[in-house]
Design a protein around this motif. Sequence first.
Motif, PDB file in Angstrom:
ATOM      1  N   LYS A  87      44.002  37.740  24.915  1.00 17.85           N
ATOM      2  CA  LYS A  87      44.452  36.860  25.998  1.00 17.85           C
ATOM      3  C   LYS A  87      45.580  35.927  25.546  1.00 17.85           C
ATOM      4  O   LYS A  87      46.608  35.798  26.223  1.00 17.85           O
ATOM      5  CB  LYS A  87      43.258  36.043  26.505  1.00 17.85           C
ATOM      6  CG  LYS A  87      43.598  35.030  27.581  1.00 17.85           C
ATOM      7  CD  LYS A  87      42.359  34.240  27.984  1.00 17.85           C
ATOM      8  CE  LYS A  87      42.698  33.158  28.998  1.00 17.85           C
ATOM      9  NZ  LYS A  87      41.514  32.385  29.406  1.00 17.85           N
ATOM     10  N   ASP A 126      46.768  32.643  34.819  1.00 15.37           N
ATOM     11  CA  ASP A 126      45.550  33.249  34.281  1.00 15.37           C
ATOM     12  C   ASP A 126      45.201  34.553  34.992  1.00 15.37           C
ATOM     13  O   ASP A 126      44.794  35.521  34.347  1.00 15.37           O
ATOM     14  CB  ASP A 126      44.389  32.265  34.395  1.00 15.37           C
ATOM     15  CG  ASP A 126      43.131  32.788  33.736  1.00 15.37           C
ATOM     16  OD1 ASP A 126      43.110  32.928  32.506  1.00 15.37           O
ATOM     17  OD2 ASP A 126      42.161  33.098  34.462  1.00 15.37           O
ATOM     18  N   ARG A 177      38.227  30.698  30.666  1.00 14.26           N
ATOM     19  CA  ARG A 177      38.589  31.024  32.053  1.00 14.26           C
ATOM     20  C   ARG A 177      37.701  30.264  33.033  1.00 14.26           C
ATOM     21  O   ARG A 177      38.178  29.727  34.024  1.00 14.26           O
ATOM     22  CB  ARG A 177      38.467  32.535  32.253  1.00 14.26           C
ATOM     23  CG  ARG A 177      38.795  33.006  33.655  1.00 14.26           C
ATOM     24  CD  ARG A 177      39.116  34.482  33.658  1.00 14.26           C
ATOM     25  NE  ARG A 177      40.401  34.765  33.076  1.00 14.26           N
ATOM     26  CZ  ARG A 177      40.635  35.646  32.106  1.00 14.26           C
ATOM     27  NH1 ARG A 177      39.619  36.296  31.571  1.00 14.26           N
ATOM     28  NH2 ARG A 177      41.855  35.861  31.640  1.00 14.26           N
ATOM     29  N   TYR A 205      44.614  38.248  33.442  1.00 15.90           N
ATOM     30  CA  TYR A 205      43.351  38.944  33.705  1.00 15.90           C
ATOM     31  C   TYR A 205      43.600  40.326  34.306  1.00 15.90           C
ATOM     32  O   TYR A 205      42.896  41.294  34.013  1.00 15.90           O
ATOM     33  CB  TYR A 205      42.505  38.085  34.641  1.00 15.90           C
ATOM     34  CG  TYR A 205      41.045  38.465  34.708  1.00 15.90           C
ATOM     35  CD1 TYR A 205      40.381  38.998  33.621  1.00 15.90           C
ATOM     36  CD2 TYR A 205      40.327  38.279  35.886  1.00 15.90           C
ATOM     37  CE1 TYR A 205      39.040  39.334  33.676  1.00 15.90           C
ATOM     38  CE2 TYR A 205      38.978  38.611  35.963  1.00 15.90           C
ATOM     39  CZ  TYR A 205      38.344  39.135  34.852  1.00 15.90           C
ATOM     40  OH  TYR A 205      37.016  39.474  34.915  1.00 15.90           O
ATOM     41  N   GLN A 224      45.072  42.765  31.442  1.00 20.78           N
ATOM     42  CA  GLN A 224      44.243  43.086  30.282  1.00 20.78           C
ATOM     43  C   GLN A 224      43.589  44.468  30.301  1.00 20.78           C
ATOM     44  O   GLN A 224      43.463  45.094  29.241  1.00 20.78           O
ATOM     45  CB  GLN A 224      43.180  41.998  30.096  1.00 20.78           C
ATOM     46  CG  GLN A 224      43.726  40.753  29.403  1.00 20.78           C
ATOM     47  CD  GLN A 224      42.653  39.708  29.152  1.00 20.78           C
ATOM     48  OE1 GLN A 224      41.895  39.363  30.046  1.00 20.78           O
ATOM     49  NE2 GLN A 224      42.600  39.204  27.933  1.00 20.78           N
ATOM     50  N   TYR A 259      38.896  37.777  40.305  1.00 23.18           N
ATOM     51  CA  TYR A 259      37.897  36.828  39.815  1.00 23.18           C
ATOM     52  C   TYR A 259      36.483  37.088  40.320  1.00 23.18           C
ATOM     53  O   TYR A 259      35.518  36.587  39.739  1.00 23.18           O
ATOM     54  CB  TYR A 259      38.306  35.401  40.165  1.00 23.18           C
ATOM     55  CG  TYR A 259      39.411  34.844  39.301  1.00 23.18           C
ATOM     56  CD1 TYR A 259      39.448  35.109  37.940  1.00 23.18           C
ATOM     57  CD2 TYR A 259      40.408  34.048  39.841  1.00 23.18           C
ATOM     58  CE1 TYR A 259      40.461  34.611  37.142  1.00 23.18           C
ATOM     59  CE2 TYR A 259      41.422  33.528  39.061  1.00 23.18           C
ATOM     60  CZ  TYR A 259      41.447  33.813  37.709  1.00 23.18           C
ATOM     61  OH  TYR A 259      42.449  33.310  36.916  1.00 23.18           O
ATOM     62  N   SER A 297      32.186  45.022  34.031  1.00 20.35           N
ATOM     63  CA  SER A 297      32.606  43.929  33.156  1.00 20.35           C
ATOM     64  C   SER A 297      31.419  43.374  32.394  1.00 20.35           C
ATOM     65  O   SER A 297      30.303  43.336  32.881  1.00 20.35           O
ATOM     66  CB  SER A 297      33.246  42.808  33.985  1.00 20.35           C
ATOM     67  OG  SER A 297      32.307  42.244  34.846  1.00 20.35           O
ATOM     68  N   THR A 342      35.996  45.667  37.837  1.00 20.97           N
ATOM     69  CA  THR A 342      37.331  45.079  37.876  1.00 20.97           C
ATOM     70  C   THR A 342      38.128  45.682  39.032  1.00 20.97           C
ATOM     71  O   THR A 342      37.762  46.727  39.580  1.00 20.97           O
ATOM     72  CB  THR A 342      38.083  45.335  36.569  1.00 20.97           C
ATOM     73  OG1 THR A 342      38.277  46.756  36.412  1.00 20.97           O
ATOM     74  CG2 THR A 342      37.305  44.796  35.376  1.00 20.97           C
TER      75      THR A 342
END
Length: 371
Positions: free
Chosen positions: A308, A294, A143, A298, A301, A208, A2, A74
């Motif tokens: 977003k 959210d 975010r 996430y 995506q 996250y 990321s 991710t």
Amino acid sequence: MSDFKYGDEAISSREVMIALPAVTVGVGILSLPREIALLTIGADGWIALLVAGIMITLITWMTSKLAASYPGETFLSYSSKLVTKPISILFSLILVMQSLLLSAYVIRVIAEIAKAYLFDRTPLEVISLTFLLVIVYAVSGSRAGLFRLNMLFLPIIVLITFILSLFSFGWIEMDNFFPLFKTGVMDQIKASEISGLAFVGFNILFFYITLVKDTKKVPKASVYGMLMVIGLYLLIFFVNLGVFGNAVTGNLVYPLIELAKEIEIPGGFFERFDSFFFVIWIMSIFNTTTMSVDVSIYALQPFIKLKKQTLLFCMAPLIYIVGMIPEGSIEVAKLGTFIGYFGIISSSSITLILFTISKIRRGRKKEDATK
């Protein structure tokens, strides 16, 4: 790997620690004392809460340990290495569905409670839509900003809970906690099962942690976060039980709100403490819903190439429609139970599968390296 488009999108392990109770403590705690009181005798419900809490804390630690083992990657990336990409996509969709269902349920329940206690003349659909629009506005921004809102709101929520407990002490009767250790084993197991449903939310760790720079601290921070949830749940349960007793608590729809209605603040500053308490508690429900919406965006995506905001605007009507499907409080309760079981079973199963495979592969690499 990321990459951070904005510097402030990075979060710390402390923010993850705060995010766990922020997303976990929501509408479930309002009725949890009733669910436990229906199955247990006296104060025996604390055993079920503690057992469920410890088990979910262990699963939470495994989830954070797994995600922290692949820093900067991710969920789709590191899970594809462990179970192939098609299965990884399936796992992602399951977790997305869990978050979307939870969001729809919370929006519906907050509307039901607000209509019953605050806006009795406002249509249910209007309350739900208004709350959803606020959620959409919040999620469309930064975010990392959501995590900072968690850190702002959670201390206020904890403080108001302690104030509620403090002014309840005068109403507590010690006889309500007895007899002790009289609940049967099967009822304790069922109570632990029901208690576990109130701990849904640790699935945010799958996604996250890729935003966290100090990933080594995340497993310990996540455990601390869940311990905060356990402590808060135990406090609320004991206070409700001490004031109302087992039988009365088991017959109240929302024991925590009813407890707030009984409180009288010295000096007459608040004539209706329950209204003030409920307004503050909306912060907790707001945190739960924003994080759930959210995290679903996430998670989508990586394989849905939309902005977003575009994805959010597409999902918002779906969340609203699902939340409005149940007819009456009985169907809403059934939806909540389904989401709880679905969330706990799916998140725990995915964690156990990926964590086990990861451990086996790392063990084999160590063996090969020593040869």
